[in-house]
Design a protein around this motif. Structure first.
Motif, PDB file in Angstrom:
ATOM      1  N   VAL A 216       0.841  -1.207   0.000  1.00  8.36           N
ATOM      2  CA  VAL A 216       0.000   0.000   0.000  1.00  8.36           C
ATOM      3  C   VAL A 216       0.872   1.251   0.000  1.00  8.36           C
ATOM      4  O   VAL A 216       0.543   2.253  -0.643  1.00  8.36           O
ATOM      5  CB  VAL A 216      -0.950  -0.018   1.211  1.00  8.36           C
ATOM      6  CG1 VAL A 216      -1.676   1.313   1.364  1.00  8.36           C
ATOM      7  CG2 VAL A 216      -1.978  -1.132   1.046  1.00  8.36           C
ATOM      8  N   ALA A 217       1.992   1.196   0.711  1.00  3.76           N
ATOM      9  CA  ALA A 217       2.899   2.349   0.704  1.00  3.76           C
ATOM     10  C   ALA A 217       3.436   2.616  -0.696  1.00  3.76           C
ATOM     11  O   ALA A 217       3.502   3.760  -1.141  1.00  3.76           O
ATOM     12  CB  ALA A 217       4.047   2.112   1.682  1.00  3.76           C
ATOM     13  N   PHE A 224      -0.683   9.274  -3.307  1.00  8.42           N
ATOM     14  CA  PHE A 224      -1.074  10.434  -2.510  1.00  8.42           C
ATOM     15  C   PHE A 224      -0.064  11.570  -2.666  1.00  8.42           C
ATOM     16  O   PHE A 224      -0.424  12.726  -2.890  1.00  8.42           O
ATOM     17  CB  PHE A 224      -1.175  10.055  -1.028  1.00  8.42           C
ATOM     18  CG  PHE A 224      -2.291   9.106  -0.706  1.00  8.42           C
ATOM     19  CD1 PHE A 224      -3.272   8.825  -1.629  1.00  8.42           C
ATOM     20  CD2 PHE A 224      -2.355   8.489   0.544  1.00  8.42           C
ATOM     21  CE1 PHE A 224      -4.309   7.935  -1.340  1.00  8.42           C
ATOM     22  CE2 PHE A 224      -3.382   7.616   0.838  1.00  8.42           C
ATOM     23  CZ  PHE A 224      -4.360   7.338  -0.102  1.00  8.42           C
ATOM     24  N   ALA A 225       1.222  11.229  -2.542  1.00 12.99           N
ATOM     25  CA  ALA A 225       2.263  12.257  -2.642  1.00 12.99           C
ATOM     26  C   ALA A 225       2.285  12.887  -4.028  1.00 12.99           C
ATOM     27  O   ALA A 225       2.405  14.112  -4.164  1.00 12.99           O
ATOM     28  CB  ALA A 225       3.627  11.650  -2.309  1.00 12.99           C
ATOM     29  N   ALA A 226       2.167  12.067  -5.080  1.00 13.91           N
ATOM     30  CA  ALA A 226       2.221  12.594  -6.439  1.00 13.91           C
ATOM     31  C   ALA A 226       1.000  13.443  -6.756  1.00 13.91           C
ATOM     32  O   ALA A 226       1.114  14.527  -7.368  1.00 13.91           O
ATOM     33  CB  ALA A 226       2.334  11.439  -7.437  1.00 13.91           C
ATOM     34  N   ILE A 319       0.013   5.521   9.135  1.00 15.93           N
ATOM     35  CA  ILE A 319       1.387   5.948   8.871  1.00 15.93           C
ATOM     36  C   ILE A 319       1.616   6.142   7.375  1.00 15.93           C
ATOM     37  O   ILE A 319       2.201   7.139   6.928  1.00 15.93           O
ATOM     38  CB  ILE A 319       2.384   4.918   9.437  1.00 15.93           C
ATOM     39  CG1 ILE A 319       2.327   4.908  10.968  1.00 15.93           C
ATOM     40  CG2 ILE A 319       3.801   5.225   8.968  1.00 15.93           C
ATOM     41  CD1 ILE A 319       2.709   6.209  11.614  1.00 15.93           C
ATOM     42  N   VAL A 320       1.154   5.194   6.564  1.00 18.89           N
ATOM     43  CA  VAL A 320       1.333   5.278   5.113  1.00 18.89           C
ATOM     44  C   VAL A 320       0.629   6.506   4.556  1.00 18.89           C
ATOM     45  O   VAL A 320       1.185   7.261   3.747  1.00 18.89           O
ATOM     46  CB  VAL A 320       0.809   3.994   4.442  1.00 18.89           C
ATOM     47  CG1 VAL A 320       0.737   4.175   2.927  1.00 18.89           C
ATOM     48  CG2 VAL A 320       1.707   2.818   4.785  1.00 18.89           C
ATOM     49  N   ALA A 321      -0.615   6.746   4.978  1.00 14.25           N
ATOM     50  CA  ALA A 321      -1.363   7.895   4.477  1.00 14.25           C
ATOM     51  C   ALA A 321      -0.742   9.209   4.937  1.00 14.25           C
ATOM     52  O   ALA A 321      -0.644  10.165   4.158  1.00 14.25           O
ATOM     53  CB  ALA A 321      -2.813   7.805   4.943  1.00 14.25           C
ATOM     54  N   LEU A 322      -0.302   9.270   6.184  1.00 12.93           N
ATOM     55  CA  LEU A 322       0.339  10.494   6.683  1.00 12.93           C
ATOM     56  C   LEU A 322       1.606  10.811   5.902  1.00 12.93           C
ATOM     57  O   LEU A 322       1.844  11.973   5.533  1.00 12.93           O
ATOM     58  CB  LEU A 322       0.676  10.339   8.173  1.00 12.93           C
ATOM     59  CG  LEU A 322      -0.439  10.613   9.186  1.00 12.93           C
ATOM     60  CD1 LEU A 322       0.046  10.306  10.587  1.00 12.93           C
ATOM     61  CD2 LEU A 322      -0.914  12.058   9.089  1.00 12.93           C
ATOM     62  N   ALA A 323       2.417   9.800   5.655  1.00 14.37           N
ATOM     63  CA  ALA A 323       3.662  10.028   4.912  1.00 14.37           C
ATOM     64  C   ALA A 323       3.372  10.532   3.506  1.00 14.37           C
ATOM     65  O   ALA A 323       3.987  11.497   3.038  1.00 14.37           O
ATOM     66  CB  ALA A 323       4.486   8.742   4.864  1.00 14.37           C
ATOM     67  N   GLY A 324       2.421   9.900   2.817  1.00 17.28           N
ATOM     68  CA  GLY A 324       2.110  10.315   1.457  1.00 17.28           C
ATOM     69  C   GLY A 324       1.550  11.717   1.393  1.00 17.28           C
ATOM     70  O   GLY A 324       1.987  12.545   0.577  1.00 17.28           O
ATOM     71  N   THR A 342       7.760  12.052  -3.698  1.00 13.91           N
ATOM     72  CA  THR A 342       7.103  10.745  -3.845  1.00 13.91           C
ATOM     73  C   THR A 342       8.014   9.628  -3.356  1.00 13.91           C
ATOM     74  O   THR A 342       7.583   8.711  -2.642  1.00 13.91           O
ATOM     75  CB  THR A 342       6.715  10.513  -5.314  1.00 13.91           C
ATOM     76  OG1 THR A 342       5.839  11.557  -5.751  1.00 13.91           O
ATOM     77  CG2 THR A 342       6.014   9.177  -5.483  1.00 13.91           C
ATOM     78  N   THR A 343       9.282   9.706  -3.730  1.00 14.24           N
ATOM     79  CA  THR A 343      10.251   8.710  -3.251  1.00 14.24           C
ATOM     80  C   THR A 343      10.387   8.755  -1.736  1.00 14.24           C
ATOM     81  O   THR A 343      10.399   7.717  -1.065  1.00 14.24           O
ATOM     82  CB  THR A 343      11.613   8.955  -3.916  1.00 14.24           C
ATOM     83  OG1 THR A 343      11.470   8.903  -5.330  1.00 14.24           O
ATOM     84  CG2 THR A 343      12.627   7.916  -3.472  1.00 14.24           C
ATOM     85  N   LEU A 344      10.484   9.959  -1.182  1.00  9.79           N
ATOM     86  CA  LEU A 344      10.600  10.104   0.266  1.00  9.79           C
ATOM     87  C   LEU A 344       9.371   9.561   0.982  1.00  9.79           C
ATOM     88  O   LEU A 344       9.476   8.979   2.067  1.00  9.79           O
ATOM     89  CB  LEU A 344      10.813  11.576   0.629  1.00  9.79           C
ATOM     90  CG  LEU A 344      12.191  12.159   0.329  1.00  9.79           C
ATOM     91  CD1 LEU A 344      12.211  13.657   0.623  1.00  9.79           C
ATOM     92  CD2 LEU A 344      13.261  11.460   1.143  1.00  9.79           C
ATOM     93  N   ALA A 345       8.194   9.765   0.387  1.00  7.66           N
ATOM     94  CA  ALA A 345       6.963   9.273   1.008  1.00  7.66           C
ATOM     95  C   ALA A 345       6.988   7.756   1.132  1.00  7.66           C
ATOM     96  O   ALA A 345       6.657   7.194   2.193  1.00  7.66           O
ATOM     97  CB  ALA A 345       5.747   9.726   0.192  1.00  7.66           C
TER      98      ALA A 345
END
Length: 370
Positions: A216-217, A224-226, A319-324, A342-345
Motif C-alpha cells: 500500500v505504501a 497520494f504524494a504525487a 502511517i502510510v497515508a500520513l507520509a504520502g 514521492t520517493t521520500l513518502a
C-alpha cells in the motif's frame, strides 16, 4: 582612418619589446583582431594601453590573457581600464573552479549536523501537519455537512478495491513460499504437519499485514504524494484556500480515513489468501488435504494472533497515508520536487512501518500475546 581596434609591436632603445593596443577595445570590435592577436609569435615585455580610446570587460580580458601568455606587464592603463583589469585578474582558465575540500574530521561532523537538523525540522513538520489534521477533524465534527463523502468513497475504491488483485497475488505467492520452505526445513525433524502452524501464525500475525502495508505504501502512498504534490505545484491547493476550502479537509482527511480503514480489510484479506496458498502447497507436496489444512488453522492458531494483525493494520495504514499526504503538501519549486517527495513518502512510510512492527512485536510479547 580605421576606427576599429588595432595593435602594433615595436622595440624601444632599451631593447624592450612593447605591444601597443590602439583604438576601442570593446566586445563589438575585438573580434576583428582576436585571431591576429592569438597568432603573435614574437615575445614582448609590456602591453601599452595608453592609446586605447574605450575599453570594456572583454577588452580587459583580452589584455589580461595576452599578459598571462607572454608574461608581460600592462602599462599606460586609464583609471577605468585599471578597475576592469583588477576585476578580471585571476579569472583565467587556470583559475581554481572548486572550493578547497575540508578535512574529513570537519566534513563528517558538519554533514551529521546538517542531517540531524533536517531530521529535527522534519519531525517538527510532521507534528505540525498532524496537528492541522486534528484541528480539521474537530472542525468536521462540528460541521459534518462539510465532510466529503464522495471523495472518501472514491479513495476507498482506489486504495482498497483496486488493490485486491495485486495484493491477492502477492499474498498467495508468499503463502506458497512459506509453506514450501517451511516444509523442507521441518521435514528434517519429521514435523511436516507443523507447516500449518507456521503458515497460519506467521501470516495472521506478521507477514500478512506487514507485506500489505509495504504494498500500500508503494501503491497508494506514492499516489497520494504525487497527486497532492502536482496540485501544490499547479497552485490548485492555493486556489482552494483562496475560495475558502481547506485542503486538509478536502484532500488529506479522505485519504487518511480510506487508507486506515482499508488496511484492516486488506490485511485480513492478505492473511487469508496466504493461508490458502499454504494449503495448496500442503495438498500438493505434503499430502495434507486442502480443507483439512484450513480446518486445522482454527485449532493451531490462537485467536489473539488474529487480533494482533487487526490492531497493527490501521496504525500502518495511518502511517502510510500520513507520509504520502505530508510529503505531497511539502512540494514546491519544480516538477523534480514531485518525484523526490514521492520517493521520500514511500521510503519513510516503509521505514516507519517496519520500526513500528518491531515495537509491536516487543509490546505484544510483554503482554503475553507472543
Amino acid at each position: 582612418m580605421d576606427d576599429g581596434a588595432q595593435f602594433s609591436l615595436e622595440s624601444n632603445d632599451k631593447g624592450t619589446a612593447r605591444l601597443s593596443l590602439v583604438g576601442p577595445y570593446l566586445v563589438s570590435t575585438v573580434g576583428e583582431i582576436d585571431q591576429d592577436l592569438d597568432r603573435l609569435d614574437e615575445s614582448f615585455d609590456e602591453i601599452d594601453l595608453s592609446q586605447v580610446s574605450e575599453i570594456d570587460t572583454v577588452g580587459a580580458w583580452v589584455a589580461c590573457k595576452l599578459a598571462s601568455e607572454h608574461d608581460a606587464k600592462i602599462v599606460g592603463a586609464s583609471e577605468r581600464a585599471r578597475r576592469l583589469l583588477d576585476a578580471i585578474q585571476g579569472m583565467g582558465e587556470d583559475a581554481e573552479l572548486t572550493a578547497p575540500r575540508e578535512p574529513f574530521w570537519i566534513r563528517v561532523p558538519q554533514a551529521m549536523g546538517v542531517k540531524v537538523g533536517n531530521a529535527w525540522q522534519g519531525i517538527l513538520g510532521v507534528l505540525g501537519f498532524l496537528g492541522s489534521i486534528l484541528v480539521a477533524f474537530a472542525s468536521l465534527i462540528r460541521h459534518p455537512r462539510r465532510f466529503r463523502v464522495k471523495a472518501l468513497v472514491h479513495q476507498l475504491e482506489l486504495v482498497g478495491v483496486s488493490a485486491l488483485p495485486i495484493i491477492g497475488l502477492m499474498s498467495f505467492l508468499i503463502g506458497i513460499v512459506i509453506a514450501q520452505q517451511g516444509a523442507v526445513q521441518l521435514a528434517q525433524f519429521g514435523a511436516e504437519t507443523l507447516t500449518i502452524n507456521l503458515v497460519g501464525r506467521i501470516t495472521l500475525r506478521e507477514l500478512g499485514v506487514l507485506m500489505t502495508a509495504i504494498m500500500v505504501a508503494g501503491r497508494s502512498g506514492s499516489a497520494f504524494a504525487a497527486q497532492i504534490g502536482t496540485m501544490k505545484l499547479t497552485e490548485e491547493v492555493d486556489a482552494m484556500r483562496t475560495i475558502g476550502i481547506s485542503p486538509i479537509e478536502a484532500l488529506v482527511i479522505p485519504r487518511i480515513l480510506a487508507c486506515t480503514f482499508m488496511m484492516i480489510l486488506l490485511g485480513f484479506y492478505s492473511s487469508v489468501i496466504a493461508i490458502i496458498g499454504g494449503a495448496v502447497v500442503g495438498d500438493l507436496m505434503l499430502g495434507i488435504p486442502f480443507w483439512t489444512f484450513l480446518e486445522r488453522i482454527k485449532d493451531v492458531v490462537p485467536t489473539y494472533d488474529l487480533w494482533v494483525g487487526l490492531v497493527k493494520a490501521p496504525v500502518f495504514g495511518l502511517i502510510v497515508a500520513l507520509a504520502g499526504c505530508y510529503h505531497g503538501m511539502q512540494v514546491q519549486g519544480n516538477s523534480e520536487e514531485v518525484g523526490l517527495r514521492t520517493t521520500l513518502a514511500v521510503v519513510s512510510a516503509i521505514f516507519a512501518v517496519i520500526v513500528l512492527d518491531a515495537f509491536f512485536a516487543v509490546f505484544f510479547t510483554e503482554i503475553g500475546w507472543g
